[in-house]
Design a protein around this motif. Sequence first.
Motif, PDB file in Angstrom:
ATOM      1  N   SER A 172      32.452  35.018 -60.456  1.00  0.00           N
ATOM      2  CA  SER A 172      33.549  35.048 -61.332  1.00  0.00           C
ATOM      3  C   SER A 172      34.690  34.282 -60.498  1.00  0.00           C
ATOM      4  CB  SER A 172      33.984  36.707 -61.411  1.00  0.00           C
ATOM      5  OG  SER A 172      35.249  36.831 -62.166  1.00  0.00           O
ATOM      6  N   ALA A 173      35.169  34.405 -59.429  1.00  0.00           N
ATOM      7  CA  ALA A 173      36.162  33.801 -58.780  1.00  0.00           C
ATOM      8  C   ALA A 173      36.254  32.223 -58.779  1.00  0.00           C
ATOM      9  CB  ALA A 173      36.408  34.163 -57.305  1.00  0.00           C
ATOM     10  N   SER A 174      34.789  31.822 -58.729  1.00  0.00           N
ATOM     11  CA  SER A 174      34.406  30.195 -58.636  1.00  0.00           C
ATOM     12  C   SER A 174      34.849  29.480 -60.039  1.00  0.00           C
ATOM     13  CB  SER A 174      33.186  29.774 -58.339  1.00  0.00           C
ATOM     14  OG  SER A 174      32.251  30.394 -58.913  1.00  0.00           O
ATOM     15  N   GLN A 175      34.450  30.294 -61.024  1.00  0.00           N
ATOM     16  CA  GLN A 175      34.775  29.973 -62.484  1.00  0.00           C
ATOM     17  C   GLN A 175      36.350  30.025 -62.671  1.00  0.00           C
ATOM     18  OE1 GLN A 175      32.369  28.529 -64.675  1.00  0.00           O
ATOM     19  NE2 GLN A 175      31.725  28.644 -62.676  1.00  0.00           N
ATOM     20  N   GLN A 176      37.124  30.779 -62.187  1.00  0.00           N
ATOM     21  CA  GLN A 176      38.555  30.750 -62.440  1.00  0.00           C
ATOM     22  C   GLN A 176      39.386  29.841 -61.887  1.00  0.00           C
ATOM     23  OE1 GLN A 176      40.164  33.103 -64.363  1.00  0.00           O
ATOM     24  NE2 GLN A 176      38.363  34.106 -64.723  1.00  0.00           N
ATOM     25  N   VAL A 177      38.670  29.558 -60.235  1.00  0.00           N
ATOM     26  CA  VAL A 177      39.158  28.557 -59.628  1.00  0.00           C
ATOM     27  C   VAL A 177      38.905  27.144 -60.343  1.00  0.00           C
ATOM     28  CG1 VAL A 177      38.789  26.995 -57.513  1.00  0.00           C
ATOM     29  CG2 VAL A 177      39.102  29.522 -57.339  1.00  0.00           C
ATOM     30  N   ARG A 178      37.869  26.950 -61.154  1.00  0.00           N
ATOM     31  CA  ARG A 178      37.314  25.833 -61.730  1.00  0.00           C
ATOM     32  C   ARG A 178      38.241  25.594 -62.772  1.00  0.00           C
ATOM     33  NH1 ARG A 178      34.897  25.415 -66.636  1.00  0.00           N
ATOM     34  NH2 ARG A 178      33.591  23.627 -67.020  1.00  0.00           N
ATOM     35  N   GLY A 179      38.624  26.587 -63.607  1.00  0.00           N
ATOM     36  CA  GLY A 179      39.576  26.554 -64.593  1.00  0.00           C
ATOM     37  C   GLY A 179      41.154  26.127 -64.288  1.00  0.00           C
ATOM     38  N   ALA A 180      41.500  26.812 -63.303  1.00  0.00           N
ATOM     39  CA  ALA A 180      42.577  26.536 -62.794  1.00  0.00           C
ATOM     40  C   ALA A 180      42.976  25.266 -62.366  1.00  0.00           C
ATOM     41  CB  ALA A 180      43.146  27.586 -61.742  1.00  0.00           C
ATOM     42  N   VAL A 181      41.780  24.622 -61.672  1.00  0.00           N
ATOM     43  CA  VAL A 181      41.950  23.302 -61.088  1.00  0.00           C
ATOM     44  C   VAL A 181      41.864  22.188 -62.261  1.00  0.00           C
ATOM     45  CG1 VAL A 181      40.697  21.443 -59.829  1.00  0.00           C
ATOM     46  CG2 VAL A 181      41.090  23.446 -58.808  1.00  0.00           C
ATOM     47  N   ILE A 182      40.958  22.487 -63.302  1.00  0.00           N
ATOM     48  CA  ILE A 182      40.872  21.611 -64.269  1.00  0.00           C
ATOM     49  C   ILE A 182      42.260  21.625 -65.259  1.00  0.00           C
ATOM     50  CG2 ILE A 182      39.794  21.187 -66.785  1.00  0.00           C
ATOM     51  CD1 ILE A 182      37.152  22.423 -65.666  1.00  0.00           C
ATOM     52  N   ASP A 183      42.986  22.906 -65.361  1.00  0.00           N
ATOM     53  CA  ASP A 183      44.226  22.769 -66.223  1.00  0.00           C
ATOM     54  C   ASP A 183      45.127  22.086 -65.137  1.00  0.00           C
ATOM     55  OD1 ASP A 183      46.122  24.263 -68.250  1.00  0.00           O
ATOM     56  OD2 ASP A 183      46.940  24.773 -66.445  1.00  0.00           O
ATOM     57  N   ALA A 184      45.342  22.149 -63.637  1.00  0.00           N
ATOM     58  CA  ALA A 184      46.284  21.573 -63.004  1.00  0.00           C
ATOM     59  C   ALA A 184      45.889  20.063 -63.122  1.00  0.00           C
ATOM     60  CB  ALA A 184      46.165  21.805 -61.481  1.00  0.00           C
ATOM     61  N   LEU A 185      44.801  19.702 -63.243  1.00  0.00           N
ATOM     62  CA  LEU A 185      44.505  18.120 -63.226  1.00  0.00           C
ATOM     63  C   LEU A 185      44.760  17.533 -64.664  1.00  0.00           C
ATOM     64  CD1 LEU A 185      41.080  17.894 -61.042  1.00  0.00           C
ATOM     65  CD2 LEU A 185      43.414  17.344 -60.500  1.00  0.00           C
ATOM     66  N   SER A 186      44.915  18.207 -65.545  1.00  0.00           N
ATOM     67  CA  SER A 186      45.201  17.728 -66.951  1.00  0.00           C
ATOM     68  C   SER A 186      46.696  17.619 -67.268  1.00  0.00           C
ATOM     69  CB  SER A 186      44.586  18.664 -67.841  1.00  0.00           C
ATOM     70  OG  SER A 186      45.004  19.760 -67.887  1.00  0.00           O
ATOM     71  N   GLN A 187      47.418  17.790 -66.316  1.00  0.00           N
ATOM     72  CA  GLN A 187      48.952  17.856 -66.510  1.00  0.00           C
ATOM     73  C   GLN A 187      49.589  16.551 -66.542  1.00  0.00           C
ATOM     74  OE1 GLN A 187      50.763  20.793 -67.213  1.00  0.00           O
ATOM     75  NE2 GLN A 187      48.480  21.615 -67.089  1.00  0.00           N
ATOM     76  N   ASP A 188      50.670  16.225 -67.020  1.00  0.00           N
ATOM     77  CA  ASP A 188      51.279  14.959 -67.223  1.00  0.00           C
ATOM     78  C   ASP A 188      51.671  14.562 -65.921  1.00  0.00           C
ATOM     79  OD1 ASP A 188      51.234  15.176 -69.936  1.00  0.00           O
ATOM     80  OD2 ASP A 188      53.024  16.061 -70.362  1.00  0.00           O
ATOM     81  N   TYR A 189      52.046  15.083 -65.045  1.00  0.00           N
ATOM     82  CA  TYR A 189      52.279  14.772 -63.637  1.00  0.00           C
ATOM     83  C   TYR A 189      51.203  13.976 -62.958  1.00  0.00           C
ATOM     84  CZ  TYR A 189      50.446  18.654 -61.269  1.00  0.00           C
ATOM     85  OH  TYR A 189      49.399  19.728 -60.696  1.00  0.00           O
ATOM     86  N   VAL A 190      50.049  14.634 -63.117  1.00  0.00           N
ATOM     87  CA  VAL A 190      48.750  14.152 -62.432  1.00  0.00           C
ATOM     88  C   VAL A 190      48.349  12.698 -63.035  1.00  0.00           C
ATOM     89  CG1 VAL A 190      46.509  14.405 -62.139  1.00  0.00           C
ATOM     90  CG2 VAL A 190      47.885  16.117 -62.085  1.00  0.00           C
ATOM     91  N   ARG A 191      48.923  12.649 -64.613  1.00  0.00           N
ATOM     92  CA  ARG A 191      48.313  11.353 -64.937  1.00  0.00           C
ATOM     93  C   ARG A 191      49.502  10.139 -64.597  1.00  0.00           C
ATOM     94  NH1 ARG A 191      46.847  14.528 -69.471  1.00  0.00           N
ATOM     95  NH2 ARG A 191      49.070  14.666 -70.077  1.00  0.00           N
ATOM     96  N   THR A 192      50.651  10.417 -64.295  1.00  0.00           N
ATOM     97  CA  THR A 192      51.789   9.770 -63.574  1.00  0.00           C
ATOM     98  C   THR A 192      51.311   9.339 -62.228  1.00  0.00           C
ATOM     99  OG1 THR A 192      53.469  10.873 -65.189  1.00  0.00           O
ATOM    100  CG2 THR A 192      54.353   9.812 -63.421  1.00  0.00           C
ATOM    101  N   LEU A 193      50.862  10.175 -61.510  1.00  0.00           N
ATOM    102  CA  LEU A 193      50.683   9.944 -59.961  1.00  0.00           C
ATOM    103  C   LEU A 193      49.468   8.944 -60.246  1.00  0.00           C
ATOM    104  CD1 LEU A 193      50.868  13.476 -58.575  1.00  0.00           C
ATOM    105  CD2 LEU A 193      52.375  11.732 -58.049  1.00  0.00           C
ATOM    106  N   ARG A 194      48.567   8.966 -60.954  1.00  0.00           N
ATOM    107  CA  ARG A 194      47.268   8.256 -60.943  1.00  0.00           C
ATOM    108  C   ARG A 194      47.850   6.860 -61.309  1.00  0.00           C
ATOM    109  NH1 ARG A 194      43.296  12.384 -64.210  1.00  0.00           N
ATOM    110  NH2 ARG A 194      42.513  13.160 -62.015  1.00  0.00           N
TER     111      ARG A 194
END
Length: 313
Positions: free
Chosen positions: A194-216
């Motif tokens: 259960s926790a691994s899926q929650q971590v997966r979802g949280a990381v995917i959500d964080a990586l889809s934020q605008d600041y991540v695209r700006t940093l890239r």
Amino acid sequence: MIGYLLKRAGFGLALLIVMSTITFFLVFSGTERVAANILGDNASDADIAALTTELGIDRPMLVQYGEWMGGALTGDLGRAWTTPGSVTEILARRLPVTLSIVGTAVVVMALVSAVLGITAAVRGGWADRLIQLVSVIGFAIPNFWLGLMLVVLFALNLRLLPATGYVSFSTSPLGWLAAVTLPVTALVLGGIASASQQVRGAVIDALSQDYVRTLRARGVRSASILYRHALRNAMPAALTVLSVQFIALLGGAAIIERVFAIPGLGELTVRSAIVGDVPVLMGVVVAMIIVVILVNMVIDVVNAWVNPKVRLK
């Protein structure tokens, strides 16, 4: 931060009083047959009446509650009805055993879930699908069945680990490790799924934020984006999941401790419920509520440390 912690402590104290009060009236309202259950089928009516008076359960409920609450506020949770000694002494022996198993399970679950969740979120593709498949299978396996299978394989067939019992860490670190390996494995599998899926979802959500695209776009390395920025923003959600899983593991410990004959709070709860030792059940409830409150406070402090938005609030 101090004011926030004091507010949380006050809320926790109020929750402890409310929950213990509700539990008291629920469990003590069904004590009519306790004396008969303790003495057995061959007990006479006079013996049952004498034990009922000795236990004090023939008095009005409010009188019993006032006496129990008065003692609880000073750390005295009464005396057990079926086991020698006070409830506080019994809990002092049992609580460290359960916390050692559940605490180890939480650490293992946090590490493995973080690795699996981050790998699934970052790599995607076949790795993501494989991890999700394994997580679904792991979540579907009952922990008590897994515990029995682990005993059969590693204790009875291979004779690598003990099937039952517990050794404290202070007595023998290696003996403790051998004693908790199978229970922790059986207890933690569903939580990892259960926790691994929650971590997966949280990381995917964080990586889809605008600041991540700006940093890239600015040429920041992917590893730096992940570990310095994305994970920090994903951590509050992951910590919340961890606190929920900790509570679930406390509940699951009752079954696992019975399977592996571990003298912890879970085994004590089941045995006390069977024999009708109401003061011990009340003590277990109070101890569990205190542990949950403290864990949630620690999670809040860590959240405030890693997330400036929480500190501002």
